[in-house]
Scaffold this active site. Structure first.
Site, PDB file in Angstrom:
ATOM      1  N   ARG A  68     -51.274 -31.662  10.535  1.00 31.70           N
ATOM      2  CA  ARG A  68     -49.971 -31.917  10.023  1.00 31.70           C
ATOM      3  C   ARG A  68     -48.882 -31.898  11.044  1.00 31.70           C
ATOM      4  O   ARG A  68     -49.322 -31.490  12.164  1.00 31.70           O
ATOM      5  CB  ARG A  68     -49.250 -30.706   9.152  1.00 31.70           C
ATOM      6  N   HIS A 107     -68.440 -40.358   1.452  1.00 30.99           N
ATOM      7  CA  HIS A 107     -69.417 -40.275   0.527  1.00 30.99           C
ATOM      8  C   HIS A 107     -68.697 -39.884  -0.972  1.00 30.99           C
ATOM      9  O   HIS A 107     -67.744 -39.176  -0.822  1.00 30.99           O
ATOM     10  CB  HIS A 107     -70.693 -39.322   0.507  1.00 30.99           C
TER      11      HIS A 107
END
Length: 194
Positions: free
Chosen positions: A178, A113
């Site tokens: 990560r 969105h």
């Protein structure tokens, strides 16, 4: 350009028009039946889900419950397995390679969105493709966001929020996800990945 064409092109679109709403409702009807079948009715489940999905390998196993928006934007490779509560918002293509394992409660969101509230209030959304390579393992509770690519042979740790591309041959964890290390030949000699 139709709203569906905008959706698949990665442009802002509105999802509650007749065409897209109807296609989502169609998928929900099939998934309602799929998710309600008895555990022993594997062949019936596969017969329901295979035509809904864009592509499957010959060997795949999706544990119910499973949820998706459209189905036809999802391609899964050979020897695919997803555990309970796999959710895919496939408002754009979601391409999953061969030999992929998906843990329980994993969500793939091709849909997003806009940041500015005025566009959200006007019911705009967008969708970007998600690509998962071959031999990938995605740990339970992971979330994969729009536009992400995960490279071959990679492990995504449980509970990770994958917001950016992750390269091949690594272990990646966290929120945001990560890389913590490469997968090496030494990993062949152990069963865990610490």
């Amino acid at each position: 350009m139709t709203e569906k064409e905008k959706m698949l092109a990665g442009k802002l679109y509105k999802a509650f028009g007749e065409e897209l709403l109807g296609e989502r409702q169609h998928a929900k009807e099939i998934l309602f039946e799929f998710n309600a079948l008895r555990p022993s009715e594997i062949d019936q489940r596969n017969a329901l889900i295979k035509p809904l999905l864009g592509r499957t390998g010959a060997k795949f196993f999706i544990e119910p419950p499973f949820r998706c928006d459209y189905g036809y934007n999802i391609s899964i490779g050979e020897n695919f397995y997803s555990n309970y509560n796999f959710t895919v918002l496939d408002c754009n293509t979601v391409t999953i390679g061969d030999n992929v394992l998906i843990g329980p409660n994993v969500s793939i969101f091709a849909a997003g969105h806009p940041a500015h509230y005025e566009l959200r209030v006007e019911e705009y959304e967008y969708a970007y493709p998600v690509t998962i390579g071959n031999n990938v393992w995605i740990g339970g509770g992971a979330i994969i966001n729009p536009g992400v690519t995960i490279g071959d042979n990679t492990i995504i740790g449980s509970g990770s929020a994958v917001t950016k591309d992750i390269p091949a041959n690594v272990i990646a964890v966290g929120n945001p996800c990560r890389v913590i290390r490469e997968i090496t030949e030494d990993d062949k000699g152990q069963y865990d990945h610490k």
